[in-house]
Write an enzyme that holds these catalytic residues in place. Structure first.
Site, PDB file in Angstrom:
ATOM      1  N   SER A  55      -9.590  -0.550   7.402  1.00 57.54           N
ATOM      2  CA  SER A  55      -9.073  -0.415   6.037  1.00 57.54           C
ATOM      3  C   SER A  55      -8.325  -1.619   5.486  1.00 57.54           C
ATOM      4  O   SER A  55      -7.955  -1.619   4.310  1.00 57.54           O
ATOM      5  CB  SER A  55      -8.167   0.816   5.940  1.00 57.54           C
ATOM      6  OG  SER A  55      -8.934   1.989   5.958  1.00 57.54           O
ATOM      7  N   LYS A 113       0.847  -1.190   0.000  1.00 52.63           N
ATOM      8  CA  LYS A 113       0.000   0.000   0.000  1.00 52.63           C
ATOM      9  C   LYS A 113       0.885   1.244   0.000  1.00 52.63           C
ATOM     10  O   LYS A 113       1.917   1.272   0.684  1.00 52.63           O
ATOM     11  CB  LYS A 113      -0.906  -0.027   1.232  1.00 52.63           C
ATOM     12  CG  LYS A 113      -1.939   1.087   1.304  1.00 52.63           C
ATOM     13  CD  LYS A 113      -2.788   0.933   2.574  1.00 52.63           C
ATOM     14  CE  LYS A 113      -3.873   1.983   2.690  1.00 52.63           C
ATOM     15  NZ  LYS A 113      -4.679   1.816   3.927  1.00 52.63           N
ATOM     16  N   SER A 130      -9.602   1.732   3.100  1.00 51.40           N
ATOM     17  CA  SER A 130      -8.775   2.492   2.196  1.00 51.40           C
ATOM     18  C   SER A 130      -7.739   1.649   1.436  1.00 51.40           C
ATOM     19  O   SER A 130      -7.142   2.151   0.470  1.00 51.40           O
ATOM     20  CB  SER A 130      -8.026   3.579   2.970  1.00 51.40           C
ATOM     21  OG  SER A 130      -7.164   3.000   3.923  1.00 51.40           O
TER      22      SER A 130
END
Lengths: 99, 503
Positions: free
Chosen positions: B180, B81, B156
């Site tokens: 997330s 990420k 997210s």
């Protein structure tokens, strides 16, 4: 519980160094008023004598040996900056004309 | 060879790599080819490490050819990420304000994966500064759900979920502040685990809400997630909140769970998360799949009972005060001086004005909303009513967990109240977007571990079941999740993700 006016949002944006536009102020004021009403529900909880939790891990100070270790190379760090001069971060003037 | 290397689990890949049947370069090239053909559609990556990935893979192959064994994970590709700082590799946290920045150091998570010999494929898309539940708040582009390209992949960590479910990476790292990792895993049919707060280093994670942020694994199987978690977990002196305790045997727990015997385990079903009187906002299909999965746990020998955690009803308002408050402070570092973009530095503006212009242009609407809300909640006269009150509610939520764990070993709930929703449906309605985190927020606020494991489809889209355990008992999450996964895979005759491939 209070609600958030457009003028208050403008003040908060100034405090947070956000040069928001008029259009954003209109939009955010309405949206943030709804969000604030929703989060104000925390006031419903009976929290007399309840201590606050700032952190879930019990924190105690930790000492480490006072040994010199290398820092990041200066040129490598400055390479990521928007402006550098004389081995330093370069910034715009700090005071406005009137000061 | 005819096997599609991008379809293999990591446990299968590591076998082929260590036996020499396939090379790390072959595996990496297969992944890069797949990214080249499919990522224009999915939008999972913000940056792809083409040649650098092949170079790293070739180094692993050379080491193995020379007789050295560089470790079981060497040569396995991975995606990170974009909130995770990577030396020399562009890192934006999904924000324009960091566009073009190449960090001068590696996050501990990235460094550990690098030293294990894994091959970095690239950095995955995310909601800007991890603020969001759909990845639509990325400053660069939305990411699409591999199950239905018109729907969100969750957020997210939606770039990571889309990459792994879409076979653009065998596994990935996500971060979880309010759900997330778990929510995007649920919405794409993956396994995602949020570790106990403090058990995986935050050093080099671009901070959103420091008392909540935690990195963890996203994978196609519970076993792969456990392997990845063990590779990144453990004490780090560079993180002042790192817990100096051994990581429990997570791989062993996953293997144990897969044997399918949960006799002696007590499971609490949280009433406040989709139970009686708390079903508003939940899809019927999600509740049906959840109930079926709970029945499977009973069949495997678990003692299942309802548990009430009344303060969980206030987790959402408490979270949406605490996280924006911490964010408003953390994001003060983006001032256009040391990294990222600078706007208005033309000699007519002073430093203060340049900061405000930089932040105005660099931040997107959700980030601005949260900074303003957090600034308000922390301001004199409102602090006690908002931030202070939220911190006390946080204590009540922790107490509910403590009371629950006195009677049960783990708690379960749906991971998300709904399946993946259409792109755009919640963009202009922050409250509707925030409701996506309803089930994941309590574990975040209490710092306890929680995993999401697939438990079937509703409307042709994946549903996740969440298993929460006491702090540092992450092994229980893996055991229960592996038991459910094994039982449901056996019953349907294939994995849930295989239905995506067939579709």
């Amino acid at each position: 519980m209070s609600s958030l006016s457009r003028a208050e949002v403008a003040h908060l944006a100034r405090l947070a160094r956000l040069a928001v536009t008029d259009e954003e102020l209109d939009r955010f004021a309405g949206q943030l008023d709804v969000v604030l009403a929703a989060v104000a529900r925390v006031g419903e909880a009976d929290v007399a004598d309840v201590p606050p939790t700032s952190h879930v891990v019990p924190l105690t100070n930790v000492f480490r040996p006072d040994e010199v270790t290398p820092s990041l190379p200066r040129d490598v760090v400055l390479a990521g900056a928007p402006a550098a001069e004389d081995d330093r971060f370069r910034v715009p003037r700090i005071l406005g004309e009137e000061q | 060879m005819s096997t599609d290397l991008t379809r293999l689990d990591v446990s299968a890949l590591t076998g082929l790599l260590t036996s020499g049947e396939v090379s790390a370069v072959e595996v990496t090239r297969a992944q890069l080819d797949r990214i080249a053909s499919d990522d224009a559609r999915l939008g999972a990556y913000l940056h792809v490490e083409g040649e650098a990935a092949l170079t790293a893979a070739a180094a692993v192959d050379r080491a193995r050819a020379g007789g050295a064994e560089p470790g079981p994970l060497a040569g396995v590709p991975i995606a990170l990420k974009d909130v995770i700082v990577t030396e020399g590799v562009p890192t934006t946290s999904g924000s324009r304000i960091l566009e073009g920045w190449r960090p001068p150091y590696d996050a501990t998570v990235a460094a550990r994966l690098k030293s294990a010999g894994t091959v970095l494929l690239g950095k995955t898309n995310m909601d800007e500064f991890a603020m969001g539940s759909s990845t639509e708040n990325s400053a660069f582009r939305p990411t699409r759900n591999p199950w239905d390209a018109d729907r969100v992949p969750g957020g997210s960590s939606g770039g990571s979920s889309a990459a792994v479910a879409g076979h653009l990476a065998p596994w990935a790292i996500g971060t979880d502040t309010g759900g997330s990792i778990r929510q995007p895993a649920a919405l794409t049919g993956l396994v995602g685990h949020k570790p106990t707060y403090g058990s995986v280093s935050r050093y080099g994670l671009i901070a959103f809400s420091s008392s909540l942020d935690q990195a963890g694994p996203m994978a196609r199987t519970v076993l792969d997630a456990a392997v990845l978690h063990e590779a990144i977990g453990g004490y780090d002196p560079r993180d002042s909140t790192s817990i100096d305790a051994p990581v429990p045997g997570l791989v062993a727990a996953a293997r144990d769970g897969a044997r399918g015997d949960l006799a002696g385990l007590t499971v609490g079903v949280v009433t406040e998360l989709g139970g009686d009187g708390h079903r508003d906002g939940y899809d019927d299909g999600v509740l049906a799949r959840f109930a079926e999965a709970v029945a499977v746990l009973t069949d495997l020998g678990a003692d299942v009972r309802p548990v009430s955690c009344p303060s969980f009803d206030l987790a959402l308002p408490a979270y949406y005060l605490i996280a924006p408050s911490e964010a408003s402070s953390n994001l003060a570092r983006f001032d256009g001086v040391r990294f990222g973009i600078r706007v208005g530095d033309d000699g007519t503006h002073d430093l203060d004005e340049v900061m405000a212009l930089t932040r105005e242009q660099g931040f997107g609407p959700e980030v601005k909303r949260r900074i303003i809300l957090g600034t308000y909640a922390l301001s004199s006269g409102y602090y006690e009513a908002y931030y202070g009150q939220a911190q006390k509610v946080r204590t009540l939520i922790t107490r509910d967990f403590t009371a629950a764990y006195a009677g049960v070993d783990v708690l379960v709930s749906p991971t998300s109240p709904t399946v993946a929703w259409p792109i755009g449906a919640r963009v202009e309605d922050p409250i509707a977007m925030y409701a996506a985190d309803l089930c994941t927020l309590p574990a975040s606020l209490a710092g306890v571990p929680a995993i999401s494991v697939p438990c079937g489809l509703s409307e042709g889209l994946p549903v996740g079941l969440q298993v929460m355990a006491p702090g540092l008992a992450d092994d229980r999450c893996y055991r229960v999740a592996a038991a459910l996964e094994a039982a449901q895979d056996a019953a349907r005759g294939h994995r849930l993700l295989d239905e995506l491939v067939a579709a």
